[in-house]
Design a protein around this motif. Structure first.
Motif, PDB file in Angstrom:
ATOM      1  N   THR A 139      -1.761   0.237  -9.084  1.00 19.99           N
ATOM      2  CA  THR A 139      -2.925   0.329  -8.757  1.00 19.99           C
ATOM      3  C   THR A 139      -3.544  -0.956  -8.994  1.00 19.99           C
ATOM      4  O   THR A 139      -4.865  -1.353  -8.701  1.00 19.99           O
ATOM      5  CB  THR A 139      -3.781   1.528  -9.339  1.00 19.99           C
ATOM      6  OG1 THR A 139      -3.761   1.344 -10.786  1.00 19.99           O
ATOM      7  CG2 THR A 139      -3.254   2.688  -8.975  1.00 19.99           C
TER       8      THR A 139
ATOM      9  N   SER B 287       0.756  -1.109  -0.088  1.00 24.01           N
ATOM     10  CA  SER B 287      -0.098  -0.148   0.046  1.00 24.01           C
ATOM     11  C   SER B 287       0.804   1.294   0.302  1.00 24.01           C
ATOM     12  O   SER B 287       0.834   2.112  -0.836  1.00 24.01           O
ATOM     13  CB  SER B 287      -1.014  -0.033   1.240  1.00 24.01           C
ATOM     14  OG  SER B 287      -1.450   1.115   1.289  1.00 24.01           O
TER      15      SER B 287
ATOM     16  N   ARG C 113      -6.944  -5.908  -3.935  1.00 26.19           N
ATOM     17  CA  ARG C 113      -6.048  -6.414  -4.926  1.00 26.19           C
ATOM     18  C   ARG C 113      -4.658  -6.300  -4.362  1.00 26.19           C
ATOM     19  O   ARG C 113      -3.791  -7.295  -4.446  1.00 26.19           O
ATOM     20  CB  ARG C 113      -6.251  -5.752  -6.106  1.00 26.19           C
ATOM     21  CG  ARG C 113      -7.602  -6.067  -7.035  1.00 26.19           C
ATOM     22  CD  ARG C 113      -7.655  -5.651  -8.045  1.00 26.19           C
ATOM     23  NE  ARG C 113      -8.915  -5.823  -8.753  1.00 26.19           N
ATOM     24  CZ  ARG C 113      -9.523  -5.230  -9.869  1.00 26.19           C
ATOM     25  NH1 ARG C 113      -8.715  -4.448 -10.773  1.00 26.19           N
ATOM     26  NH2 ARG C 113     -10.645  -5.551 -10.411  1.00 26.19           N
ATOM     27  N   LEU C 114      -4.318  -5.182  -3.531  1.00 23.50           N
ATOM     28  CA  LEU C 114      -2.968  -5.185  -3.268  1.00 23.50           C
ATOM     29  C   LEU C 114      -2.852  -6.306  -1.989  1.00 23.50           C
ATOM     30  O   LEU C 114      -1.527  -6.884  -1.906  1.00 23.50           O
ATOM     31  CB  LEU C 114      -2.702  -3.873  -2.622  1.00 23.50           C
ATOM     32  CG  LEU C 114      -2.479  -2.579  -3.700  1.00 23.50           C
ATOM     33  CD1 LEU C 114      -2.363  -1.279  -2.981  1.00 23.50           C
ATOM     34  CD2 LEU C 114      -1.268  -2.745  -4.558  1.00 23.50           C
TER      35      LEU C 114
ATOM     36  N   GLN D  19      -8.713  -1.403  -4.622  1.00 28.49           N
ATOM     37  CA  GLN D  19      -7.442  -1.559  -4.755  1.00 28.49           C
ATOM     38  C   GLN D  19      -6.597  -2.129  -3.619  1.00 28.49           C
ATOM     39  O   GLN D  19      -5.879  -2.837  -3.674  1.00 28.49           O
ATOM     40  CB  GLN D  19      -6.727   0.085  -5.093  1.00 28.49           C
ATOM     41  CG  GLN D  19      -5.202   0.185  -5.154  1.00 28.49           C
ATOM     42  CD  GLN D  19      -4.753   1.573  -5.016  1.00 28.49           C
ATOM     43  OE1 GLN D  19      -5.323   2.362  -5.938  1.00 28.49           O
ATOM     44  NE2 GLN D  19      -3.727   1.932  -4.142  1.00 28.49           N
TER      45      GLN D  19
ATOM     46  N   ALA E 240      -7.338  -0.904 -10.556  1.00 29.71           N
ATOM     47  CA  ALA E 240      -8.478  -0.624  -9.881  1.00 29.71           C
ATOM     48  C   ALA E 240      -8.570   1.054  -9.703  1.00 29.71           C
ATOM     49  O   ALA E 240      -7.611   1.668  -9.647  1.00 29.71           O
ATOM     50  CB  ALA E 240      -8.142  -0.958  -8.439  1.00 29.71           C
ATOM     51  N   THR E 241      -9.717   1.424  -9.905  1.00 26.21           N
ATOM     52  CA  THR E 241      -9.978   2.801  -9.813  1.00 26.21           C
ATOM     53  C   THR E 241     -10.507   3.194  -8.402  1.00 26.21           C
ATOM     54  O   THR E 241     -10.259   4.277  -7.788  1.00 26.21           O
ATOM     55  CB  THR E 241     -10.966   3.248 -10.913  1.00 26.21           C
ATOM     56  OG1 THR E 241     -12.101   2.215 -10.791  1.00 26.21           O
ATOM     57  CG2 THR E 241     -10.443   3.274 -12.242  1.00 26.21           C
ATOM     58  N   ASP E 242     -11.343   2.314  -7.754  1.00 26.19           N
ATOM     59  CA  ASP E 242     -11.927   2.575  -6.425  1.00 26.19           C
ATOM     60  C   ASP E 242     -10.850   2.231  -5.270  1.00 26.19           C
ATOM     61  O   ASP E 242     -10.026   1.186  -5.525  1.00 26.19           O
ATOM     62  CB  ASP E 242     -12.909   1.672  -6.480  1.00 26.19           C
ATOM     63  CG  ASP E 242     -13.700   1.593  -5.052  1.00 26.19           C
ATOM     64  OD1 ASP E 242     -13.766   2.790  -4.617  1.00 26.19           O
ATOM     65  OD2 ASP E 242     -13.975   0.580  -4.366  1.00 26.19           O
ATOM     66  N   PHE E 243     -10.666   2.957  -4.427  1.00 33.43           N
ATOM     67  CA  PHE E 243      -9.690   2.913  -3.434  1.00 33.43           C
ATOM     68  C   PHE E 243      -9.869   1.328  -2.633  1.00 33.43           C
ATOM     69  O   PHE E 243      -9.084   0.824  -2.279  1.00 33.43           O
ATOM     70  CB  PHE E 243      -9.839   4.025  -2.242  1.00 33.43           C
ATOM     71  CG  PHE E 243      -8.870   3.738  -1.234  1.00 33.43           C
ATOM     72  CD1 PHE E 243      -7.495   3.881  -1.245  1.00 33.43           C
ATOM     73  CD2 PHE E 243      -9.150   3.285   0.147  1.00 33.43           C
ATOM     74  CE1 PHE E 243      -6.517   3.943  -0.203  1.00 33.43           C
ATOM     75  CE2 PHE E 243      -8.345   3.195   1.059  1.00 33.43           C
ATOM     76  CZ  PHE E 243      -6.887   3.437   0.845  1.00 33.43           C
TER      77      PHE E 243
ATOM     78  N   GLY F 148       2.860   3.912  -7.730  1.00 36.53           N
ATOM     79  CA  GLY F 148       1.676   3.938  -8.761  1.00 36.53           C
ATOM     80  C   GLY F 148       1.081   2.533  -9.176  1.00 36.53           C
ATOM     81  O   GLY F 148       0.189   2.651 -10.169  1.00 36.53           O
TER      82      GLY F 148
ATOM     83  N   ALA G  93       1.718   1.121  -4.183  1.00 35.30           N
ATOM     84  CA  ALA G  93       0.498   1.922  -4.651  1.00 35.30           C
ATOM     85  C   ALA G  93       1.295   3.400  -4.544  1.00 35.30           C
ATOM     86  O   ALA G  93       0.998   4.281  -5.413  1.00 35.30           O
ATOM     87  CB  ALA G  93      -0.635   1.760  -3.641  1.00 35.30           C
ATOM     88  N   ASP G  94       1.476   3.955  -3.398  1.00 38.01           N
ATOM     89  CA  ASP G  94       1.617   5.398  -3.349  1.00 38.01           C
ATOM     90  C   ASP G  94       2.999   6.032  -3.842  1.00 38.01           C
ATOM     91  O   ASP G  94       2.798   7.150  -4.282  1.00 38.01           O
ATOM     92  CB  ASP G  94       1.766   5.678  -1.669  1.00 38.01           C
ATOM     93  CG  ASP G  94       0.434   5.556  -1.131  1.00 38.01           C
ATOM     94  OD1 ASP G  94      -0.535   5.079  -1.534  1.00 38.01           O
ATOM     95  OD2 ASP G  94       0.455   5.866   0.225  1.00 38.01           O
TER      96      ASP G  94
END
Lengths: 224, 308
Positions: free
Chosen positions: A83, A73, A95-96, A92, A86-89, A81, A77-78
């Motif tokens: 993701t 995460s 999946r992570l 995401q 996924a567009t939705d937090f 990038g 992700a941060d």
């Protein structure tokens, strides 16, 4: 007494445990694939592959799963990038978490499979070659059937450990059982009851799996 | 070459192996380059981000206190869980059903529940019903969660350790007229403890790894949570993750190496019966209910088994 359980709808109690099951099943399948590949590397005749497999297993299983999950995460992700499409937090995070769980669990799957292969005595393969079976026949008819039967027990343990490990996904905001329990336990008075409900949920998830697969592995074990 | 899967390679197999090696090396190189490129693109390789770890401040202010807390929680959990585990393990071997059954239930129950839930529960319970400072509460909650789970795993280790001893030991004890309690105390336990040592050290690795949960979920100030404060101070998330991961790897690698060294030594030693529980057997004990037949450390594991 149980009426407060229905006050929660994001997630609901069933939804939270559903998420736990979903995480378990998808990560289980993923780590089975990746773990099998790793095991194949570790027993291959190519030294470089063996080295990679060994290094991966020893590094990954000595890092706490929590570190791996948080890294997916805050790191992947941060910073990078990643993701996972996924567009939705929330999606995401889900999946992570699976990515982290697969990376971690695969190391244990690999070891379980390798230990299964190691239970097949060398004489079996030597005898197979002696009667003139080809490499693929030896593998298909002699070794893998025995190894598969020896691997059920260890793999069952990995699956149960994975079921419990999915709770770590709560650390990156995946709405599964531990996440909901944390929310409930902070807001409700019946701490003992909440603890009992969630404990019971996990007993229901892990105990039958353990008993069934334990029985199966004993039944199928090759008597030596 | 002694592998079940393939024979010693001939000229053709050698050629093929070289080809596979080259292809695999290319893949690895691609992977390394890909990671390097990604790091470079996000400026994560700049020396400024890694420099703090070459100076004392990052260590004395953040990492070492965090590591100290991690080790403190792990050591406390181990010291409390071991005697508890011994009690439950011996209870499960009792001849009396009314002792055996409850012990078995308790052990199976706590092994089926994730450590995180136990920690969350303990944290909330201490918050409501105990008068502790925040720091104390967090430490107690983490240790409580770890103890409940690991005492039950260790109970299985103790049980397996006692069952791993040759049958002649208890038979001989009976023959010279020792009572059941004497047999357990004088004959079986001392030998079982030796047999269990490697497995106990391996369990320490599991405990150390689980302390990180307390850092993230209930704010215990161990290594992983001090990483967050460090990263906030220096603005280097990736570098801090790498360093913390390396610390965990080194720490656990030392523990596992120590466990396998102990195991080798115990197998060789003249005094013991040669019954040893290895790390391999431990993995069978860690997750929940598997129903009870465990290896004796003699079979299963490759020579020098466990983790190489």
């Amino acid at each position: 007494m149980f009426d407060f359980l229905s006050d929660y709808d994001n997630p609901t109690l069933l939804g939270a445990f559903g998420m736990t099951v979903k995480l378990t099943v998808i990560s289980g399948l993923g780590s089975l694939i990746w773990g099998t590949l790793l095991a194949a590397m570790r027993v291959s005749p190519v030294p470089l592959m063996r080295g990679f497999g060994t290094a991966y297993v020893n590094i990954v299983r000595n890092i706490p799963l929590t570190v791996i999950i948080i890294f997916t995460s805050l790191g992947l992700a941060d910073v990078f990038g990643v993701t996972m499409g996924a567009t939705d937090f929330k999606v995401q995070g889900f999946r992570l978490a699976i990515l982290g769980l697969v990376a971690y669990t695969a190391a244990f799957v690999c070891e379980a499979i390798r230990s299964g292969i190691n239970t097949v005595p060398l004489g079996q393969a030597e005898a197979a070659r002696a009667i003139g079976l080809t490499f693929s026949q030896t593998l298909r008819l002699i070794i893998l059937p025995q190894a598969f039967r020896a691997v059920i027990g260890p793999l069952a343990n990995v699956l149960i450990a994975l079921t419990k490990n999915t709770t770590v996904a709560a650390a990156i905001g995946v709405a599964e059982a531990a996440y909901l329990m944390k929310k409930m336990i902070e807001n409700e008075a019946q701490v003992l009851l909440i603890g009992a409900v969630f404990a019971f949920g996990f007993v229901v998830l892990t105990l039958p799996t353990g008993l069934v697969l334990g029985w199966l592995s004993k039944r199928l074990a090759v008597k030596r | 070459m002694s592998s079940v899967l393939y024979d010693a390679p001939g000229p053709r197999a050698k050629r093929r192996n070289v080809l596979i090696s080259v292809a695999f090396f290319a893949l690895l190189a691609l992977l390394v380059w890909f990671v390097y490129d990604a790091m470079n693109e996000k400026n994560q390789l700049e020396w400024a981000l890694w420099k703090p770890f070459t100076e004392s401040q990052a260590w004395t202010t953040y990492l070492l206190p965090g590591l100290a807390d991690t080790l403190k929680a792990a050591a406390l959990a181990m010291v409390i869980a071991l005697p508890l585990g011994a009690v439950f393990g011996i209870s499960r071997l009792s001849d009396h059903l009314w002792v055996r059954l409850p012990a078995a239930w308790v052990v199976e129950f706590f092994r089926a529940i994730p450590v995180l839930l136990l920690m969350l529960f303990a944290n909330e319970a201490y918050d409501r019903w105990a008068n502790l400072t925040t720091e104390q509460r967090q430490l107690y909650a983490v240790v409580t969660g770890l103890v409940l789970y690991n005492a039950c795993v260790l109970a299985e280790v103790v049980r397996a350790g006692i069952l791993a001893l040759p049958k002649g030991q208890s038979e001989a004890a009976k023959a010279i007229g020792l009572r059941k309690s004497q047999t357990m105390r004088i004959i079986l336990l001392p030998q079982a403890v030796t047999a269990m040592l490697p497995a106990i050290v391996s369990q320490l690795v599991v405990i150390v790894k689980d302390t990180a949960l307390g850092g993230v979920m209930i704010g215990f100030t161990e290594l992983l949570s001090t990483r967050a404060t460090l990263a906030a101070a220096y603005g280097n998330p990736i570098a801090s993750f790498v360093v913390v991961a390396i610390i965990y790897i080194v720490l656990n690698f030392i523990l596992t190496s120590f466990a396998s060294w102990l195991e080798k030594r115990l197998r060789r030693s003249k005094k013991s019966t040669g019954a040893v529980l290895s790390a391999e057997d431990m993995e069978e004990l860690n997750p929940a209910a598997t129903g009870g037949t465990y290896g004796t450390g003699a079979g299963g594991a490759a020579p020098g088994g466990g983790i190489t």
